[in-house]
Every structure is written in structure tokens, then in C-alpha cells.
Design a protein around this motif. Structure first.
Motif, short mmCIF file in Angstrom:
data_model
loop_
_atom_site.label_atom_id
_atom_site.label_comp_id
_atom_site.label_asym_id
_atom_site.label_seq_id
_atom_site.Cartn_x
_atom_site.Cartn_y
_atom_site.Cartn_z
N HIS A 84 1.03 -1.27 0.06
CA HIS A 84 -0.06 0.07 0.07
C HIS A 84 0.83 1.15 0.02
CE1 HIS A 84 -2.70 -3.18 1.18
NE2 HIS A 84 -3.84 -2.43 0.97
N ILE A 85 0.61 2.18 -0.67
CA ILE A 85 1.08 3.54 -1.00
C ILE A 85 0.28 4.52 -0.70
CG2 ILE A 85 2.91 2.37 -2.35
CD1 ILE A 85 1.39 3.74 -4.61
N SER A 86 0.76 5.82 -0.51
CA SER A 86 -0.01 7.02 -0.38
C SER A 86 0.22 8.13 -1.21
CB SER A 86 0.33 7.84 1.11
OG SER A 86 1.69 8.11 0.97
N ASP A 87 0.98 7.82 -2.06
CA ASP A 87 1.43 8.65 -3.41
C ASP A 87 1.78 7.95 -4.43
OD1 ASP A 87 2.93 10.44 -4.95
OD2 ASP A 87 2.57 12.04 -3.56
N ARG A 88 1.44 8.19 -5.60
CA ARG A 88 1.79 7.51 -6.75
C ARG A 88 3.43 7.53 -7.17
NH1 ARG A 88 -2.29 8.28 -11.91
NH2 ARG A 88 -0.55 7.51 -13.09
N GLU A 89 3.75 8.66 -6.67
CA GLU A 89 5.42 8.62 -6.77
C GLU A 89 6.12 7.43 -6.09
OE1 GLU A 89 6.97 10.74 -9.13
OE2 GLU A 89 5.15 11.02 -9.50
N GLN A 90 5.54 7.02 -5.15
CA GLN A 90 6.16 6.14 -4.41
C GLN A 90 6.48 4.69 -5.20
OE1 GLN A 90 3.39 6.19 -0.79
NE2 GLN A 90 5.24 5.47 -0.16
N VAL A 91 5.56 4.44 -6.28
CA VAL A 91 5.44 3.18 -7.26
C VAL A 91 6.80 3.45 -7.80
CG1 VAL A 91 4.71 2.37 -9.40
CG2 VAL A 91 3.14 3.28 -7.60
N HIS A 92 7.37 4.43 -8.23
CA HIS A 92 8.62 4.30 -8.90
C HIS A 92 9.91 3.82 -8.18
CE1 HIS A 92 6.46 6.08 -12.33
NE2 HIS A 92 6.08 7.15 -11.47
N SER A 93 9.79 3.82 -6.61
CA SER A 93 11.04 3.44 -5.92
C SER A 93 11.02 2.03 -5.83
CB SER A 93 10.80 4.00 -4.59
OG SER A 93 9.63 3.30 -3.84
N PHE A 94 10.04 1.03 -6.39
CA PHE A 94 10.10 -0.31 -6.33
C PHE A 94 9.42 -0.91 -7.40
CE2 PHE A 94 6.33 0.75 -3.80
CZ PHE A 94 5.47 0.02 -4.29
N ILE A 95 9.10 -0.21 -8.65
CA ILE A 95 8.53 -0.83 -9.58
C ILE A 95 9.33 -0.52 -10.86
CG2 ILE A 95 6.65 -0.64 -11.52
CD1 ILE A 95 5.85 -2.12 -8.82
N LYS A 96 9.60 -1.58 -12.01
CA LYS A 96 10.46 -1.20 -12.87
C LYS A 96 9.88 -0.24 -14.02
CE LYS A 96 13.00 -5.85 -13.37
NZ LYS A 96 13.11 -7.03 -14.20
N ALA A 97 8.59 -0.54 -14.45
CA ALA A 97 7.99 0.36 -15.33
C ALA A 97 6.51 0.49 -15.30
CB ALA A 97 8.28 -0.01 -16.81
N VAL A 98 5.93 1.34 -15.68
CA VAL A 98 4.45 1.38 -15.61
C VAL A 98 3.89 1.42 -16.77
CG1 VAL A 98 2.19 2.42 -14.32
CG2 VAL A 98 4.47 2.56 -13.14
N PRO A 99 3.19 0.35 -17.34
CA PRO A 99 2.53 0.29 -18.45
C PRO A 99 1.67 1.30 -18.57
CG PRO A 99 2.56 -1.96 -17.72
CD PRO A 99 3.17 -1.02 -16.59
N GLU A 100 1.22 1.58 -20.09
CA GLU A 100 0.32 2.76 -20.14
C GLU A 100 -1.08 2.17 -19.52
OE1 GLU A 100 0.34 5.66 -21.39
OE2 GLU A 100 2.50 5.29 -21.25
N LYS A 101 -1.44 0.78 -19.79
CA LYS A 101 -2.58 0.70 -19.57
C LYS A 101 -2.97 0.65 -17.85
CE LYS A 101 -4.27 -2.34 -23.03
NZ LYS A 101 -4.60 -3.83 -23.93
N ALA A 102 -1.96 0.29 -17.18
CA ALA A 102 -1.82 0.51 -15.82
C ALA A 102 -1.83 1.88 -15.45
CB ALA A 102 -0.44 -0.11 -15.30
N LYS A 103 -1.17 2.72 -16.25
CA LYS A 103 -1.37 4.38 -15.74
C LYS A 103 -2.86 4.78 -15.92
CE LYS A 103 3.17 5.76 -17.20
NZ LYS A 103 4.15 6.46 -18.41
N SER A 104 -3.49 4.48 -16.87
CA SER A 104 -4.91 4.52 -17.17
C SER A 104 -5.67 4.23 -16.01
CB SER A 104 -5.36 4.07 -18.69
OG SER A 104 -4.84 4.45 -19.56
N LEU A 105 -5.43 2.96 -15.46
CA LEU A 105 -6.10 2.48 -14.41
C LEU A 105 -5.90 3.31 -13.16
CD1 LEU A 105 -5.87 -1.25 -14.87
CD2 LEU A 105 -8.05 0.11 -15.41
#
Length: 347
Positions: free
Chosen positions: A72-93
Motif C-alpha cells: 500500500h502506498i499514499s502517493d503515486r510517486e512511491q511506485v517508481h521506487s520499487f516498480i521497473k516500469a508502469v505500462p500505459e494501461k496501468a497508468k490509465s487504471l
């Protein structure tokens, strides 16, 4: 272990500065585990980067260690600290449903999180909850929090702090009481590492809503085939079970009542899980209405509290009605099937 209870009004401003939140966040930074409310159910949070904290989650719940946890995260920027890349469909979701009851599976960066939180997988399930107390606690801790539901493994998920206390008092450092949750069933889990995203667990966001945003979405075959191994966090083992044997019945109210009467004639105490529309029809030892059949979201919201209510009764067997599997009804039937663990009785 002493389990502290911190009561927090979710409607106040600047929650992250409140002493209760600060104290709970301090426990999390010390790799203790703390239960907190989300919009779906109460979660049992621990530092997702720490093996020690994650092991405490598994120990408190009695949960098998090969069952991955949602981060669980509180800010979308946290995703980039442990995710390789965010696909476009995931961004849309994320744009459409975060914060909210949607968990997205993505490829993780090696070594960024505890392998025990992800069960050694190369992917991780992540979501941003839509609850001010959860968001404030995560932000105050400065950590991504691994958090399954805050109940003993196999028991109904908790939708109030009292449910958590019933299961986990003496097993965890604290409980942040932010009132009753809203959605009632856990988040939808969707795997966005495939070209066509796959629903691994139905939940608060429906397939229809997902497809409105990103087009075609498939469904994990394990949701219908018991011989298939499920891939979603929290779906590998039987869950949500009441104490007495619980049978779902695909039949009319009259046919369910016939089963009830047969068991009562044998001297058994029988419970029925129904809805407000049918509550007065049944003649059983215990009849509990779980929302309104005409409003499946109310069934979802009351589901776990209803299952727990049966545990307060000394019953030998419970029968439950089935629901149409469209919209949130798919999540309701998924949880009821997991709670039963028994074949549906077709009348």
C-alpha cells in the motif's frame, strides 16, 4: 504483547500530524505491525522493505508464507521506487481508480522490497487506498506498507476495529480505529504484466468498469476452476469461513427452506444467510439478512460482518443464497465460495 488502540476521526484535517497517527507510524518504522482501516477492509500493515516486519504479519495472521502481500502506498510517486516500469494501461487504471479499491500487479525492481512480502515473485501487487486514515498513516510512516486483511487467516475479513481486536489482540502492536469500512470486500486485483490485463481477484472495481477504461480484460481461470492454482494475493487458501459448515444453495427460497426443515428435523441448529427481501420467509434457528438483493453493493458491504455474526451463534450448519455474478456480485460470490469451501447445492 500489548495491543494499543488508537481512535482517530477520519474527518479531521491534517491527520498525519495527530498524535495517534504519529505513534502508530513510529511503531511501523520500528518494524512492528499495525492494523488500520481502508475503504475495503482493515489491513494489517508492516514495512514492506523489512523481512522482520513481514514475518510478523504472517505470524500474527497465521498465514502461509507463500502467499504474497499487497503493498500500500499514499502517493503515486512511491511506485517508481520499487516498480521497473508502469505500462500505459496501468497508468490509465491508476488515473481512473486511484485512490480506490484496485490493486495492480507490476514488475518490481530487484531488491527494492522484502522478498517475503512478494513470496519471491518478480512481480508485486500495489494499491493506493481511498481512506484518509490509511493515507495519513502511510505518509507519516514514510514507508510502503505490506498489508493483508487484519484477521486470523481463514476467518472473515474485518470491517471494524472490533473485528480486528477479536482476532489479533495480543498478537500485534496496535490498531488504528477509524470507524467502519465502506466497500466491504477487498480490492480487485488485476495483473498488468500481460498484454491483456487479467483479473486475478474480483473486488470493489468491477470488470465492466475496468473495460470502460482500458478495453479487453480477461479473468483468471482459477476463479472458476478449483483445480487451477490462483495467482492473486490472498486467494491461495480457503478464506472468510464461519465456524459451522456453510453451504451455498442455488435454488428457490422454498427449496432452501426444505433443506432447513430437514436438518431441524434431525435436531440440528440451522442458520440461513439471506437478504432483507427474504428475511421473513425462513423458519430457521438463526436468519441473518446480508444487505438487499436488489442492491448488491449492500450485500458486499455487509458480507463479512454477517459471516462473523454467525460465529456468535451455536449453529450446526448454515445455508446461504447465491447471487447473480455481474458487477460487484462477482466479488460477492467469489468470497462466499471461498467461505464455503464446499460444493454449491443445486436444486
Amino acid at each position: 504483547m500489548e495491543t494499543k488502540m488508537w481512535t482517530v476521526d477520519k474527518n479531521v484535517d491534517n491527520l498525519k500530524t495527530y498524535p495517534q497517527i504519529i505513534e502508530a507510524a513510529r511503531k511501523l518504522r520500528s518494524n512492528e505491525v499495525v492494523a488500520f482501516p481502508t475503504e475495503t477492509v482493515y489491513g494489517l500493515g508492516g514495512n514492506a522493505k523489512s523481512d522482520d516486519a513481514v514475518l510478523k504479519i504472517f505470524e500474527a495472521k497465521g498465514r502461509p508464507g507463500d502467499n504474497p502481500l499487497i503493498v500500500h502506498i499514499s502517493d503515486r510517486e512511491q511506485v517508481h521506487s520499487f516498480i521497473k516500469a508502469v505500462p500505459e494501461k496501468a497508468k490509465s487504471l491508476m488515473d481512473a481508480f486511484w485512490p480506490g479499491p484496485l490493486t495492480i500487479i507490476l514488475e518490481q525492481k530487484s531488491g527494492a522490497l522484502s522478498e517475503k512480502a512478494t513470496a519471491g515473485l518478480q512481480t508485486v501487487a500495489v494499491r493506493m487506498p481511498d481512506h484518509p486514515v490509511a493515507l495519513a498513516l502511510i505518509e507519516a510512516s514514510g514507508l510502503p506498507l505490506a498489508a493483508p486483511s487484519a484477521n486470523l487467516s481463514g476467518k472473515p475479513s474485518p470491517t471494524t476495529a472490533a473485528h480486528v481486536a477479536d482476532d489479533l489482540t495480543g498478537r500485534i502492536a496496535g490498531i488504528v480505529d477509524g470507524g467502519a469500512t465502506g466497500v466491504g470486500v477487498e480490492s480487485t486485483v488485476i495483473d498488468c504484466t500481460a498484454e491483456v490485463p487479467v483479473i486475478l481477484r474480483p473486488g470493489g472495481v468491477t470488470r465492466e468498469q475496468l473495460e470502460e477504461v482500458i478495453g479487453e480484460v480477461s479473468v483468471d481461470p482459477a476463479l472458476k476452476d478449483a483445480d487451477q492454482a490462483p495467482k492473486a494475493p490472498g486467494m491461495k487458501y480457503r478464506h472468510y469461513a464461519p465456524n459451522a459448515p456453510f453451504y451455498l444453495v442455488n435454488g428457490t427460497s422454498a427449496q432452501i427452506q426444505q433443506l432447513v426443515q430437514e436438518k431441524r428435523n434431525e435436531g440440528l441448529k440451522v442458520g440461513v444467510m439471506t437478504t432483507l427481501e427474504n428475511k421473513d420467509f425462513y423458519d430457521a434457528n438463526v436468519v441473518i439478512a446480508c444487505g438487499e438483493r436488489s442492491k448488491l453493493e449492500t450485500v458486499a458491504g455487509a458480507l463479512y460482518d454477517t459471516l462473523r455474526a454467525f460465529n456468535r451463534e451455536d449453529l450446526d450448519i448454515i445455508y446461504g443464497e447465491v447471487f447473480p455474478e455481474h458487477g460487484v456480485g462477482q466479488a460477492v460470490m467469489n468470497r462466499l465460495s471461498k467461505a464455503s469451501g464446499l460444493p454449491i447445492i443445486d436444486k
